[in-house]
Scaffold this motif. Structure first.
Motif, PDB file in Angstrom:
ATOM      1  N   ALA A 173      37.934  48.577  63.504  1.00 26.98           N
ATOM      2  CA  ALA A 173      39.216  48.411  62.807  1.00 26.98           C
ATOM      3  C   ALA A 173      40.364  48.958  63.661  1.00 26.98           C
ATOM      4  O   ALA A 173      41.434  48.343  63.767  1.00 26.98           O
ATOM      5  N   GLU A 174      40.139  50.119  64.285  1.00 28.68           N
ATOM      6  CA  GLU A 174      41.184  50.722  65.123  1.00 28.68           C
ATOM      7  C   GLU A 174      41.454  49.874  66.363  1.00 28.68           C
ATOM      8  O   GLU A 174      42.597  49.713  66.790  1.00 28.68           O
ATOM      9  N   ILE A 175      40.383  49.333  66.945  1.00 25.24           N
ATOM     10  CA  ILE A 175      40.550  48.461  68.117  1.00 25.24           C
ATOM     11  C   ILE A 175      41.336  47.211  67.726  1.00 25.24           C
ATOM     12  O   ILE A 175      42.212  46.746  68.459  1.00 25.24           O
ATOM     13  N   MET A 181      43.897  42.124  66.918  1.00 20.91           N
ATOM     14  CA  MET A 181      42.765  41.228  66.711  1.00 20.91           C
ATOM     15  C   MET A 181      42.169  41.483  65.334  1.00 20.91           C
ATOM     16  O   MET A 181      42.286  42.584  64.793  1.00 20.91           O
ATOM     17  N   ARG A 182      41.512  40.487  64.790  1.00 19.27           N
ATOM     18  CA  ARG A 182      40.784  40.679  63.547  1.00 19.27           C
ATOM     19  C   ARG A 182      39.552  41.534  63.822  1.00 19.27           C
ATOM     20  O   ARG A 182      38.965  41.474  64.904  1.00 19.27           O
ATOM     21  N   GLU A 183      39.139  42.313  62.831  1.00 23.55           N
ATOM     22  CA  GLU A 183      37.988  43.191  63.008  1.00 23.55           C
ATOM     23  C   GLU A 183      36.722  42.400  63.345  1.00 23.55           C
ATOM     24  O   GLU A 183      35.904  42.818  64.166  1.00 23.55           O
ATOM     25  N   ALA A 184      36.573  41.234  62.715  1.00 22.99           N
ATOM     26  CA  ALA A 184      35.405  40.392  62.996  1.00 22.99           C
ATOM     27  C   ALA A 184      35.411  39.915  64.447  1.00 22.99           C
ATOM     28  O   ALA A 184      34.345  39.801  65.076  1.00 22.99           O
ATOM     29  N   LYS A 187      34.282  42.790  66.627  1.00 30.15           N
ATOM     30  CA  LYS A 187      32.827  42.931  66.524  1.00 30.15           C
ATOM     31  C   LYS A 187      32.121  41.905  67.398  1.00 30.15           C
ATOM     32  O   LYS A 187      31.129  42.221  68.077  1.00 30.15           O
ATOM     33  N   ALA A 188      32.628  40.688  67.416  1.00 29.11           N
ATOM     34  CA  ALA A 188      32.032  39.629  68.231  1.00 29.11           C
ATOM     35  C   ALA A 188      32.161  39.962  69.721  1.00 29.11           C
ATOM     36  O   ALA A 188      31.222  39.763  70.500  1.00 29.11           O
ATOM     37  N   HIS A 189      33.329  40.465  70.127  1.00 31.20           N
ATOM     38  CA  HIS A 189      33.537  40.851  71.527  1.00 31.20           C
ATOM     39  C   HIS A 189      32.578  41.970  71.929  1.00 31.20           C
ATOM     40  O   HIS A 189      32.008  41.947  73.023  1.00 31.20           O
TER      41      HIS A 189
END
Length: 215
Positions: A173-175, A181-184, A187-189
């Motif tokens: 979430a912080e990133i 960017m969206r949190e999802a 996560k994918a990255h």
């Protein structure tokens, strides 16, 4: 509810950990094991989200058990527990795929918080461990840094930004907020970066970034 497996050769320690964790309200202890061999078998039977693993146990020790557990399909998150924060234990545990390393004198509230943190996909290290760990990477020679930098070239620019943020201890979430960017998507990255680098988790990615001398 967060499902936890407790692994320690001392019955009193297991009972104390169970009492602390189940008092948290959102954590349930689904099983206990007395050594590393029992732990591996229990992980295969139970659907634990987090394993609290003692480092020193007779027979199969916790570090070896952690290596085996993290190689299983869809493995749980592993937090190592120890009385002594020896550097060699910390390094081996994190390279084995553990995402946490706590001392047994950790306050009860902090222990429950650590379980929640790793269950959410983040890392948790005792503060003294974190300081010495980062310091040890800063002291590595240029050859190790060069190798780490070379490995990171496999990432796209965006993946590199995300992995460096992970190394700073930021959550998804912080990133997302920092990089817009969206949190999802974050996560994918992270997942793609770990796959490209041949790493198990975020802690290992952070280690690689620190070895490369990047932030």
């Amino acid at each position: 509810m967060i499902r936890v497996l407790i692994v320690d050769d001392e019955a009193l320690v297991r009972a104390g950990l169970r009492l602390i964790l189940e008092a948290a309200g959102d954590i349930v202890v689904v099983g206990e094991a007395r050594d590393g061999a029992e732990a591996v078998g229990a992980v295969e039977r139970l659907r634990a989200d987090v394993v609290l693993m003692d480092v020193r146990m007779p027979g199969l020790d916790g570090l070896t058990a952690a290596e085996r557990v993290t190689r299983l399909p869809d493995p749980p998150k592993v937090i190592m527990l120890t009385t002594f924060d020896l550097d060699e234990h910390v390094h081996r545990a994190l390279r084995a795929g553990a995402v946490g390393f706590l001392l047994k004198d950790t306050p009860p509230r902090d222990l429950a918080a650590a379980v929640r943190t790793v269950a959410a996909g983040n890392a948790m290290l005792a503060p003294t461990v974190t300081r010495r760990l980062i310091s040890s990477f800063a002291e590595k020679g240029p050859s190790g840094a060069e190798v780490a930098c070379e490995r990171l070239t496999a990432l796209t620019e965006r993946e590199g930004q995300v992995v460096r943020a992970v190394a700073r201890g930021l959550s998804n979430a912080e990133i997302g907020r920092e990089l817009s960017m969206r949190e999802a998507t974050v996560k994918a990255h992270v997942s793609r970066a770990l796959a490209k680098l041949g790493l198990v988790n975020r802690v290992q990615a952070a280690i690689l970034v620190h070895e490369a001398g990047l932030r």
